[in-house]
Design a protein around this motif. Structure first.
Motif, PDB file in Angstrom:
ATOM      1  N   GLU A   1      44.888  68.049  12.314  1.00 17.05           N
ATOM      2  CA  GLU A   1      43.438  67.783  12.174  1.00 17.05           C
ATOM      3  C   GLU A   1      43.249  66.313  12.087  1.00 17.05           C
ATOM      4  OE1 GLU A   1      39.839  68.276  11.237  1.00 17.05           O
ATOM      5  OE2 GLU A   1      41.275  69.986  11.045  1.00 17.05           O
ATOM      6  N   PHE A   2      44.093  65.293  11.984  1.00 21.64           N
ATOM      7  CA  PHE A   2      44.105  64.105  12.275  1.00 21.64           C
ATOM      8  C   PHE A   2      43.990  63.700  13.753  1.00 21.64           C
ATOM      9  CE2 PHE A   2      46.426  60.466  14.310  1.00 21.64           C
ATOM     10  CZ  PHE A   2      45.902  59.320  13.647  1.00 21.64           C
ATOM     11  N   LEU A   3      44.628  64.350  14.831  1.00 25.63           N
ATOM     12  CA  LEU A   3      44.581  64.453  16.277  1.00 25.63           C
ATOM     13  C   LEU A   3      43.110  64.915  16.515  1.00 25.63           C
ATOM     14  CD1 LEU A   3      47.819  65.731  17.618  1.00 25.63           C
ATOM     15  CD2 LEU A   3      46.978  63.417  17.553  1.00 25.63           C
ATOM     16  N   ARG A   4      42.632  66.240  15.766  1.00 22.35           N
ATOM     17  CA  ARG A   4      41.450  66.639  16.231  1.00 22.35           C
ATOM     18  C   ARG A   4      40.105  65.846  15.808  1.00 22.35           C
ATOM     19  NH1 ARG A   4      43.190  71.784  15.719  1.00 22.35           N
ATOM     20  NH2 ARG A   4      43.317  71.870  13.542  1.00 22.35           N
ATOM     21  N   LYS A   5      40.437  65.127  14.756  1.00 23.07           N
ATOM     22  CA  LYS A   5      39.155  64.349  14.184  1.00 23.07           C
ATOM     23  C   LYS A   5      39.108  63.060  14.977  1.00 23.07           C
ATOM     24  CE  LYS A   5      37.925  61.510  10.076  1.00 23.07           C
ATOM     25  NZ  LYS A   5      38.549  61.025   8.676  1.00 23.07           N
ATOM     26  N   ILE A   6      40.430  62.330  15.426  1.00 28.14           N
ATOM     27  CA  ILE A   6      40.182  61.181  16.189  1.00 28.14           C
ATOM     28  C   ILE A   6      39.533  61.408  17.450  1.00 28.14           C
ATOM     29  CG2 ILE A   6      41.786  59.271  17.208  1.00 28.14           C
ATOM     30  CD1 ILE A   6      41.410  58.813  14.502  1.00 28.14           C
ATOM     31  N   TYR A   7      40.215  62.592  18.337  1.00 27.81           N
ATOM     32  CA  TYR A   7      39.920  62.596  19.523  1.00 27.81           C
ATOM     33  C   TYR A   7      38.493  63.635  19.826  1.00 27.81           C
ATOM     34  CZ  TYR A   7      44.266  60.549  20.500  1.00 27.81           C
ATOM     35  OH  TYR A   7      45.098  59.613  20.538  1.00 27.81           O
ATOM     36  N   SER A   8      38.251  64.167  18.829  1.00 21.72           N
ATOM     37  CA  SER A   8      36.570  64.745  18.864  1.00 21.72           C
ATOM     38  C   SER A   8      35.768  63.821  19.118  1.00 21.72           C
ATOM     39  CB  SER A   8      36.418  65.858  17.752  1.00 21.72           C
ATOM     40  OG  SER A   8      37.030  66.955  17.924  1.00 21.72           O
ATOM     41  N   LYS A   9      35.873  62.569  18.338  1.00 25.66           N
ATOM     42  CA  LYS A   9      34.928  61.458  18.449  1.00 25.66           C
ATOM     43  C   LYS A   9      34.985  61.013  19.859  1.00 25.66           C
ATOM     44  CE  LYS A   9      35.553  60.069  13.725  1.00 25.66           C
ATOM     45  NZ  LYS A   9      36.393  58.842  12.982  1.00 25.66           N
ATOM     46  N   TRP A  10      36.150  61.013  20.440  1.00 24.53           N
ATOM     47  CA  TRP A  10      36.167  60.379  22.018  1.00 24.53           C
ATOM     48  C   TRP A  10      35.638  61.317  22.897  1.00 24.53           C
ATOM     49  CZ3 TRP A  10      38.049  61.901  26.609  1.00 24.53           C
ATOM     50  CH2 TRP A  10      38.166  60.988  27.506  1.00 24.53           C
ATOM     51  N   VAL A  11      35.579  62.553  22.718  1.00 26.29           N
ATOM     52  CA  VAL A  11      35.139  63.786  23.543  1.00 26.29           C
ATOM     53  C   VAL A  11      33.598  63.732  23.323  1.00 26.29           C
ATOM     54  CG1 VAL A  11      34.793  66.453  23.892  1.00 26.29           C
ATOM     55  CG2 VAL A  11      37.076  65.348  23.514  1.00 26.29           C
ATOM     56  N   LEU A  12      33.059  63.502  22.235  1.00 25.12           N
ATOM     57  CA  LEU A  12      31.754  63.525  21.873  1.00 25.12           C
ATOM     58  C   LEU A  12      31.091  62.286  22.814  1.00 25.12           C
ATOM     59  CD1 LEU A  12      31.411  64.346  18.248  1.00 25.12           C
ATOM     60  CD2 LEU A  12      30.207  65.382  20.014  1.00 25.12           C
ATOM     61  N   LYS A  13      31.992  61.288  22.655  1.00 23.02           N
ATOM     62  CA  LYS A  13      31.299  60.035  23.408  1.00 23.02           C
ATOM     63  C   LYS A  13      31.517  59.899  24.896  1.00 23.02           C
ATOM     64  CE  LYS A  13      32.541  55.055  23.613  1.00 23.02           C
ATOM     65  NZ  LYS A  13      33.454  54.177  23.094  1.00 23.02           N
ATOM     66  N   ASN A  14      32.640  60.638  25.438  1.00 24.72           N
ATOM     67  CA  ASN A  14      32.785  60.567  26.839  1.00 24.72           C
ATOM     68  C   ASN A  14      32.725  61.718  27.808  1.00 24.72           C
ATOM     69  OD1 ASN A  14      33.917  57.577  27.220  1.00 24.72           O
ATOM     70  ND2 ASN A  14      34.836  58.425  25.187  1.00 24.72           N
ATOM     71  N   VAL A  15      32.373  62.728  27.209  1.00 23.40           N
ATOM     72  CA  VAL A  15      32.550  64.169  28.001  1.00 23.40           C
ATOM     73  C   VAL A  15      30.996  64.809  27.886  1.00 23.40           C
ATOM     74  CG1 VAL A  15      33.307  66.337  28.283  1.00 23.40           C
ATOM     75  CG2 VAL A  15      34.800  64.634  27.463  1.00 23.40           C
ATOM     76  N   ASN A  16      30.498  65.049  29.147  1.00 26.03           N
ATOM     77  CA  ASN A  16      29.296  65.609  29.327  1.00 26.03           C
ATOM     78  C   ASN A  16      29.693  67.443  29.021  1.00 26.03           C
ATOM     79  OD1 ASN A  16      27.671  63.410  29.568  1.00 26.03           O
ATOM     80  ND2 ASN A  16      28.463  63.357  31.997  1.00 26.03           N
TER      81      ASN A  16
END
Length: 190
Positions: free
Chosen positions: A113-128
């Motif tokens: 869940e830690f990984l999902r939370k951290i990396y979901s933010k990155w995905v939201l910002k950097n992936v179309n």
């Protein structure tokens, strides 16, 4: 000496978690004994409790990886999956002992869940995304992150994971494969 002591403490935690994968925590006495140091050495300059050790591992394990992610620029680096395969998989492999322990043990039940939370933010910002099926971008980011974390987990938790330069192509193929392609009927299977 302080850095060495900290490494001893983390190493002791990893050893205990690997030997006792069902345990969700360890006492500072157990960790100190495993590290061959006194409890006071842990408390004086390093950690106040077991949760501090987990927090430190999160920050340290994730710091380099997230620094790489933060350097990503789509216009320069292209496909985020290939970027992850080229730059992040080698770091995960380098830290495989700690990361695989967190996947295979219960010592940190919040790891995924830690990984999902951290990396979901990155995905939201950097992936179309293509928004389909009544999913919002947060849903798509969650799905993308969960799938990538799952592929990495299956790879890194093996006793002898494939080196990243070989796993790179497998990872890229896994991310491009439809869920339907993983499933075959019983008739086709055998």
């Amino acid at each position: 000496m302080a850095k060495n002591t900290r490494e001893l403490i983390i190493g002791a935690f990893i050893n205990l978690a690997r030997r006792n994968p069902q345990r969700t925590s360890f006492t500072m006495t157990e960790i100190a004994t495993e590290a061959g140091i006194s409890r006071q050495a842990i408390y004086q300059k390093h950690f106040n409790n077991f949760e501090d050790i987990i927090d430190y591992i999160h920050k340290e394990t994730d710091q380099q990886i997230f620094n790489i992610f933060n350097k990503y620029r789509s216009e320069r680096d292209g496909d985020p999956i290939t970027f992850l395969a080229d730059y992040v998989l080698p770091l995960i492999y380098e830290k495989r002992e700690v990361i695989s322990t967190l996947y295979i043990s219960q010592a940190d039940p919040c790891w995924k869940e830690f990984l999902r939370k951290i990396y979901s933010k990155w995905v939201l910002k950097n992936v179309n995304y293509q928004l389909k099926y009544n999913f919002v971008k947060e849903d798509i980011a969650y799905i993308i992150t969960t799938m990538a974390i799952s592929f990495i987990e299956v790879w890194i938790r093996k006793e002898h994971p494939t080196p990243p330069e070989k796993f790179r192509e497998i990872f890229i193929q896994l991310t491009k494969t439809s869920l339907c392609d993983y499933i075959v009927s019983k008739k086709e299977a055998g």
